[in-house]
Each structure stands twice: as C-alpha cells, then as structure tokens.
Design an enzyme around this catalytic site. Structure first.
Site, mmCIF file in Angstrom:
data_model
loop_
_atom_site.group_PDB
_atom_site.id
_atom_site.type_symbol
_atom_site.label_atom_id
_atom_site.label_comp_id
_atom_site.label_asym_id
_atom_site.label_seq_id
_atom_site.Cartn_x
_atom_site.Cartn_y
_atom_site.Cartn_z
ATOM 1 N N HIS A 8 0.844 -1.246 0.057
ATOM 2 C CA HIS A 8 0.108 -0.048 0.154
ATOM 3 C C HIS A 8 0.954 1.216 -0.009
ATOM 4 O O HIS A 8 0.226 2.356 -0.323
ATOM 5 C CB HIS A 8 -1.041 -0.098 1.300
ATOM 6 C CG HIS A 8 -0.509 0.585 2.545
ATOM 7 N ND1 HIS A 8 0.005 -0.596 3.533
ATOM 8 C CD2 HIS A 8 -0.075 1.578 3.129
ATOM 9 C CE1 HIS A 8 0.319 0.169 4.580
ATOM 10 N NE2 HIS A 8 0.219 1.363 4.468
ATOM 11 N N ASP A 65 -0.002 -7.755 1.951
ATOM 12 C CA ASP A 65 0.693 -6.305 1.917
ATOM 13 C C ASP A 65 1.938 -6.253 2.057
ATOM 14 O O ASP A 65 2.678 -5.440 2.497
ATOM 15 C CB ASP A 65 0.080 -5.541 2.999
ATOM 16 C CG ASP A 65 0.149 -4.084 2.685
ATOM 17 O OD1 ASP A 65 0.158 -3.647 1.585
ATOM 18 O OD2 ASP A 65 0.000 -3.100 3.850
ATOM 19 N N SER A 98 4.663 2.946 7.524
ATOM 20 C CA SER A 98 4.328 1.894 6.860
ATOM 21 C C SER A 98 5.636 1.268 6.124
ATOM 22 O O SER A 98 6.158 2.135 5.350
ATOM 23 C CB SER A 98 3.108 1.812 6.031
ATOM 24 O OG SER A 98 1.958 2.169 6.615
#
Length: 228
Positions: A66, A95, A168
């Site tokens: 993402h 992910d 992230s």
C-alpha cells in the site's frame, strides 16, 4: 567513517554473542543504515506519498504494497541521496512487496532476520521508519499481543511501540537488532491507544511463490490507472 563504525559494532556483537541485548542508541546505529524512505510519484512525476522500506538482501528491500499504491515510479531516499526503485515481488493480500535498486552504488547493509514464530508477548521491541517523511524515527515498546488465524498461524504482531502514517513498510526489531516484522497500520479509532500492528517477517518465505500469480495483475492495474 560511518561504515567503519558499523563494521566495528557488528564485530563487537559477534564477539559478545547473545550475552546482552542492545540499548536503543546501539540499535539505532546498527539498523538505521538499512531503513530507507520511500517516495512515490504519479505519471507526471508529481509526489503521491511516502513510506518506509528495509534492506533484507543486497539491493533488495521489503515494504508494504500500500506504500507503493498505483504509483508510476518510486525512489529510495536517505540523507538527500536517492535511488530509483523497481518492483520485484508482490503479495497484495498480505501487503508485502519486495523492491530492488539496480544502481551498483547502493551498498546499504542488510538486516538480520529473526524467526517471527518464536516471538512472545511482553518482549521488548523497537520500530524504525519515516513517519510523515521524518527520516529515521525510532520508538520502543513491547509486543502486546500475537494475533493468529483460525489455524493458529501468526498473522499480525500487535505492539505498544508507537508509529504514525509514513512508518508503513518500516521495521519492527528485537533488541538484538533482528527484523521481526514490517510495520503496517495503526488503529486510530476513538478511544484506541497503542494499537499498532506489524506483519510477521516469516511471510517472506512465501513471497516468491505467492507473487507469481499476482505480479502481472498488479502491473496491469498500475498501467491502467496511469494510462501508460
């Protein structure tokens, strides 16, 4: 000079074995050369977003898919040095995305990988990433919970170590500097505190096989989104 200091620290760790865990400042010196800022760009070269990535093999980094989104291009950046990145393997369901840097000048050291199946609740950990594109932000905490699926397999590591959007794709490390997970998300619901989650690093073992069926589809979707 920095590389010589890093080599000296690694030699010290090898001599000392597992006698004692590292202090946070020592951990930062050890792992920070391996954590990079990711910047993504659209078809016109305009910035789209930012995240983090961790070097796990020579010229190879792991991040969250993402973070890349449907960007037309992305770069790996540290201290005003930038390298063009390339997508290598993708697992959208989990992910997990593996990216590479082809430039031979990219010589960032790789981190050591731990066995995330051996983690225990209460274990001390640190995170390192680039929240809000603020390079090299370190935080510490504990493993708060080990989330498992119906088959008892680890699917998420809950930690009290705080991180923010932009972290992230960064690293969750044990106190020996070994990578145990990739920081993925925070729970920002009203009343929630210290609900931060990372993906277990053992998922890397399955990435090549899982990527084969998904990579062409991912690239086709990205091409369609950008019109190129």
């Amino acid at each position: 000079m920095r590389m010589r200091k890093l080599v000296a620290l690694l030699c010290l760790l090898a001599c000392c074995g597992e006698a004692a865990a590292l202090e946070p400042d020592q951990l930062f010196k050890l792992i920070s050369p391996s954590v990079w800022l990711v910047r993504t760009f659209d078809a016109d070269g305009l910035p789209r977003g930012a995240g983090s990535a961790v070097v796990i093999r020579p010229g190879k980094l792991i991040t969250n898919c993402h973070v890349l989104g449907k960007a037309s291009a992305f770069s790996l950046i540290k201290e005003r040095v930038s390298y063009k990145g390339k997508l290598e393997e993708v697992d959208l369901e989990r992910d997990f995305c593996l990216v590479s840097v082809a430039d031979e000048r990219f010589d960032a050291p790789l981190v050591k990988l731990a066995d995330s199946d051996q983690l225990v609740v209460g274990q001390r950990v640190v995170t390192l990433g680039n929240p809000r594109a603020l390079e090299m932000t370190l935080s510490d905490g504990l493993i708060s919970r080990l989330q498992r699926d119906d088959d008892g397999q680890l699917e998420a590591i809950q930690t009290s170590a705080p991180f923010s959007p932009g972290s992230s794709g960064g690293g969750l490390f044990d106190m020996d500097g070994r990578l145990i997970g990739i920081t993925q998300r925070i729970n920002v619901s009203t009343g929630s505190q210290n609900l931060n989650f990372a993906l277990p690093i053992n998922w890397l073992r399955d990435l090549p096989a899982r990527s084969k069926a998904q990579l062409d589809e991912y690239r086709a979707a990205s091409k369609s989104a950008t019109g190129k």
